[in-house]
Scaffold this active site. Structure first.
Site, PDB file in Angstrom:
ATOM      1  N   GLU A 154     -15.637  -7.616  58.188  1.00  0.00           N
ATOM      2  CA  GLU A 154     -15.514  -6.389  59.185  1.00  0.00           C
ATOM      3  C   GLU A 154     -16.934  -5.739  58.941  1.00  0.00           C
ATOM      4  OE1 GLU A 154     -12.716  -3.155  59.141  1.00  0.00           O
ATOM      5  OE2 GLU A 154     -11.960  -4.059  61.017  1.00  0.00           O
ATOM      6  N   HIS A 176      -4.772 -28.894  46.959  1.00  0.00           N
ATOM      7  CA  HIS A 176      -3.813 -29.892  47.604  1.00  0.00           C
ATOM      8  C   HIS A 176      -3.682 -29.594  48.980  1.00  0.00           C
ATOM      9  CE1 HIS A 176      -2.518 -31.594  43.758  1.00  0.00           C
ATOM     10  NE2 HIS A 176      -2.716 -30.386  43.349  1.00  0.00           N
ATOM     11  N   LYS A 185      -8.403  -2.183  71.507  1.00  0.00           N
ATOM     12  CA  LYS A 185      -7.566  -1.075  71.456  1.00  0.00           C
ATOM     13  C   LYS A 185      -7.246  -0.427  72.842  1.00  0.00           C
ATOM     14  CE  LYS A 185      -8.794   0.389  66.523  1.00  0.00           C
ATOM     15  NZ  LYS A 185      -9.689   1.381  65.830  1.00  0.00           N
TER      16      LYS A 185
END
Lengths: 470, 470
Positions: free
Chosen positions: A295, A324, A438
């Site tokens: 960010e 793995h 938003k």
């Protein structure tokens, strides 16, 4: 004498950065070459001067948090009181309002007398519903954390919890179960605090969410758990002091780490930085780092307003599990990664593998070793395997995991982030890109004034080509 | 009639892929253009024929697992017996021996009569020690899972657990607390099973770890938890049938998804694929996917032995949390990502946000909506915000989360992975890169025959330039 011992102990707890694996001398063409270092060092010198100047004029407030001892005493006071009244603390917060507290509480054990801490950062109804069912509301304190006081997820959680508390505990008692951490001056949450008389802790106005781990946001839950938060700050301060005392920029831990990662991003196409922790308790710290790096550094424009679309994608990984899972890709896939290992010298707990099946070559050798030895051997082996394939890595070693070393790590990562921002010429603060989303979500949720956003989403959904919905 | 109803229900539970957001028609220059599709479709047709031919000759065994109903009955039998004897099942396994079971058990609730499942994939001594302390060994079954029977982490866990069981329960009783899942023919673990007489379940020889979710590896813990494993297989089979019935390669879900992601990787530099789940219970499925995609497709050489260093880095993300952590980077950073959303139509649980503080514009609008609505609105908003910035995304919608839809998702992801392998001309099976690290770790742990590896690590550590250890 006590002070002398403490100083010696702290010296023994200094986080070490081994940056050799990022150099061409170790990994060849994909590492930082001597000529890169020759130009990087003066650039880092300028960044160092610039950051010092910004701090001197109060423009880098998060960097001075380790010295805000009065704020910390207040946090400890409130936390101590909470520990007498409650058993559980539920943090209602998301992103920067959750990740710091989560990192601390996962990394450090707290005290048995501390509160049980739950970080509720999700609005998944199944997960949140299950949590609410399991809580004894009478013994639970909810810490509502949102700097803006507008975060939809946190406000929705708050309204649901407030309603349940009201119904279960009544209009008088419910208030003492809510503690609001938000901006001291503005936002809807602050207004609600003022109107309702909830208890509250302030977030410093000039410190953003992802740099807030050492404010009330991270420290209150930590103190409630019984973590020694003053020691966290002391760790952060010690990293700051090492940084300031460094004779050259490349001996300054955050500048050196940030500088080399930036160099690899810009001149060696290392567009991904993997933070790989060989310690389960540091997995949440890796998540915290991923927010900080993504960010802060993922920005469309530079400080002069030019389009740069810069950023380096952080990926959290866990050793040995991801050996793995992801390591095959790191070793053989595109040469687009720099790995930063987090390694503990001493894991605290020791479990020995008993000597059994000694006649079986592929099992018997484990006997007599401890799990910590195996874990650290796997880390070294992975580091060298990467180097042999020409893949750069750095190793940060914590002598042990405690508040003092974790505080160093937080400060190191934050200052390294700001240093990369300065090198890349971008603003590491703010997150302008997410505002659009938003607005669109507000539109879909019917928030007055966002009708056009709703219409935009609906028009877009209607425009989709049915052939490509299968 | 019951069958008719079940068929209708299953039809209503078909996973939907919306691929529009990956197209240039939606996102512009960074999407797949019509001319790309024109060349992709015949290439996918060839892949389809090739995979069908491999299946016909038994060369793609994992793809036929949904039809191995006898194996499943055996798993259910053993699991049913275990549920009568124990309260808790601890899976000792790592990577492909852990991620599938973890994905299923996190996604699906099981039954109240099912065992409590713990996936212990880590050798962190603190985490493993805490787990062992908390267990009531007398009520715990340990499922040791390793196909090779050589995995150092799992074998170390096994030796520690075996020793504790022996000491606590005695030499007769301890054996019934161990159930080994491994290759039926070879490996140290198989030899131990034969010598000691532990109970065991076989892993099909031709199925590798990351394709093993629908073998004993994933299904036994699932059945022990009380998950309807036959329904998981039915879901997988239904995806297979949709795939086979598709009129064109681009109507075949795994081929279309894999094909478009491959196209974006090779011609639009989308070197990262983000799997972003808007459901907490699917976070472990994202981890499972990340192994599948990374280890299968991250390969140094192609099928002709040419160096390609191919791969697309998978990143797991969680909505809405990562909107407050990674989304800024996805929106404004480098154009190196394709996002795949996982979305639930129906979240199962519903929690309404009460209407409170209606006079506050930034809070009041939430009242009357449910958390599920908010979550899904945030997903749509994020999808469109990405598209408006020209960032490609696909959306996989599960009508609800249950064994049937999860089975579809597993099969879709596995076949898409194999399809990308075929398009890229690489072998999606095996993980040749990680062998070197294993040898180095064996050397450090003193395994006989690996003295040279130990010396190599030590020489390398000694060669480091002290100036870059700070």
């Amino acid at each position: 004498m006590a002070n002398y011992r403490r100083r010696r102990w702290r010296e023994s707890m200094a986080v070490r950065l081994d940056l050799n694996g990022l150099l061409a001398a170790t990994v060849g063409a994909d590492g930082v070459a001597p000529e890169d270092l020759a130009t990087l060092e003066p650039a880092l010198g300028r960044v160092r001067a610039e950051l010092a100047a910004r701090r001197a004029t109060g423009g880098l407030e998060f960097a001075d948090l380790p010295y805000h001892r009065d704020d910390v005493r207040r946090v400890i006071e409130v936390a101590t009181a909470a520990r007498e009244e409650f058993d559980t603390l539920v943090v209602l917060g998301i992103g920067g309002s959750a990740l710091g507290a989560s990192a601390i509480c996962a990394a450090l054990p707290g005290q048995t007398s501390g509160l049980h801490i739950v970080i509720a950062d999700a609005i998944d109804p199944e997960a949140f519903g299950t949590l609410l069912e399991q809580l004894d509301l009478r013994r639970t304190l909810f810490n509502v954390v949102s700097k803006s006081g507008e975060t939809a997820e946190t406000m929705a959680q708050f309204l649901i919890v407030r309603d349940r508390l009201l119904r279960e505990l009544g209009a008088v008692d419910y208030k003492r179960h809510l503690l609001v951490t938000s901006d001291a001056q503005q936002g809807a949450l602050r207004q609600i605090v003022n109107d309702e008389g909830f208890r509250a802790l302030p977030i410093p106005a000039a410190v953003g969410g992802r740099f807030s781990v050492l404010t009330t946001v991270g420290l209150f839950p930590a103190a409630a758990a019984g973590v020694d938060v003053e020691e966290l700050l002391a760790g952060a301060a010690s990293m700051d002091e090492r940084s300031k005392a460094a004779a050259t920029p490349l001996a300054d831990p955050p500048l050196a780490l940030g500088g080399l990662l930036w160099q690899l991003a810009t001149s060696r196409q290392k567009t991904i930085v993997v933070l790989m922790a060989y310690c389960e308790r540091l997995a949440a710290t890796a998540d915290w780092f991923c927010q900080l790096w993504a960010e802060s550094l993922g920005k469309a424009v530079d400080l002069d307003g030019r389009t740069v679309e810069w950023g380096q994608t952080p990926v959290g990984a866990l050793g040995t599990s991801d050996q793995h899972s992801q390591l095959q890709l790191y070793l053989e896939g595109p040469r687009d990664k720099a790995v930063v290992f987090l390694r503990l010298e001493d894991h605290g707990t020791n479990i020995d593998v008993p000597a059994t099946y000694q006649d079986l070559a592929s099992v018997g050798y484990l006997g007599g070793h401890s799990l910590g030895e195996l874990l650290n051997a796997e880390q070294r082996a992975t580091e060298l395997a990467l180097a042999k394939r020409g893949r750069p890595s750095a190793t940060l070693t914590l002598p042990a995991l405690n508040a003092f070393t974790l505080g160093q790590l937080f400060y190191l990562c934050q200052m390294a982030t700001v240093a990369v921002g300065a090198l890349a010429g971008i603003d590491p603060f703010g997150q302008p890109g997410v505002e659009e989303g938003k607005r669109l979500a507000w539109g879909l949720m019917g928030r007055p004034g966002f009708e056009a956003s709703r219409a935009e989403v609906e028009a877009w959904l209607a425009r989709k080509d049915a052939r490509f919905v299968i």
